[in-house]
Scaffold this active site. Structure first.
Site, mmCIF file in Angstrom:
data_model
loop_
_atom_site.group_PDB
_atom_site.id
_atom_site.type_symbol
_atom_site.label_atom_id
_atom_site.label_comp_id
_atom_site.label_asym_id
_atom_site.label_seq_id
_atom_site.Cartn_x
_atom_site.Cartn_y
_atom_site.Cartn_z
ATOM 1 N N CYS A 50 59.080 80.609 8.988
ATOM 2 C CA CYS A 50 58.512 79.870 10.306
ATOM 3 C C CYS A 50 57.315 79.014 9.512
ATOM 4 C CB CYS A 50 57.651 80.936 10.833
ATOM 5 S SG CYS A 50 56.918 80.186 12.461
ATOM 6 N N HIS A 77 64.900 83.666 17.164
ATOM 7 C CA HIS A 77 63.645 83.251 16.678
ATOM 8 C C HIS A 77 62.333 81.715 17.694
ATOM 9 C CE1 HIS A 77 60.720 82.353 13.223
ATOM 10 N NE2 HIS A 77 60.155 81.394 13.710
ATOM 11 N N GLU A 78 62.790 80.821 17.952
ATOM 12 C CA GLU A 78 62.210 80.231 18.197
ATOM 13 C C GLU A 78 61.963 79.932 19.642
ATOM 14 O OE1 GLU A 78 60.488 77.755 16.406
ATOM 15 O OE2 GLU A 78 62.494 77.705 14.724
ATOM 16 N N HIS A 117 59.372 82.249 20.059
ATOM 17 C CA HIS A 117 57.597 81.483 20.194
ATOM 18 C C HIS A 117 57.157 80.900 21.796
ATOM 19 C CE1 HIS A 117 56.616 80.569 16.340
ATOM 20 N NE2 HIS A 117 57.694 80.551 15.544
HETATM 21 ZN ZN LIG Z 1 58.639 79.780 13.901
#
Ligand SMILES: [Zn+2]
Length: 169
Positions: free
Chosen positions: A92, A134-135, A138
């Site tokens: 990340c 993953h994004e 966020h």
């Molecule tokens: Zn990340």
């Protein structure tokens, strides 16, 4: 190029509100271009707006090998996910140097709006699936550290320090 916000900055802990195409303060096409430029400048394959301090529900994904295909995902929604998981390594940009294996669904079906505000739908698997999730995290204020045990995370940190030591020797 934009500056990457590092953990534990609190913007990385916020749930980001839906991007309103009817009433947007930021030009979505310009935002897409800036995020893609920044992602490539930092050698990333994904970058979410809050990681550069921008409060917009959007992330970008792409790869150096095919920069034209890099694109933005506004207001993404995961419609379906397999129970089967992949356990692949993740990094990340907000946690430089840390890599850890994280279990995520093998395959998902998702929809999102492109920078013109048009809805798109597709399936993702392999690293694209992992990167998408993953994004997406966020935008929910979730970071990859939340997805692993304390022990696993500690081992990843230890490995990072060791790598640093080897590099500076
Ligand atoms: Zn990340």
């Amino acid at each position: 190029m934009l500056q990457i916000i590092k953990f534990p900055n609190e913007i990385l802990r916020q749930r980001i509100e839906e991007f309103d195409f009817e009433n947007c303060l930021l030009d979505p096409e310009k935002l897409e271009a800036e995020l893609i430029e920044t992602m490539f400048a930092y050698d990333g394959i994904g970058l979410a707006a809050p990681q550069v301090g921008i409060n917009a529900r959007v992330f970008v994904m792409g790869h150096h090998s095919n920069p034209e295909a890099a694109q933005a995902f506004f207001n993404p929604v995961v419609i379906a996910a397999t129970d089967d998981v992949d356990d692949l390594e993740e990094g990340c940009l907000s946690f430089p140097g840390i890599f850890v294996n994280i279990k995520r669904p093998k395959k998902i079906k998702a929809r999102w709006q492109n920078s013109q505000g048009e809805w798109q739908e597709s399936e993702f698997d392999g690293y694209n699936c992992k990167c998408f999730l993953h994004e997406f995290d966020h935008l929910e204020g979730i970071v990859f550290q939340d997805r692993v045990s304390f022990l696993k995370w500690s081992m990843a940190i230890k490995k990072t320090n060791k790598t640093k030591y080897v590099r500076t020797k």
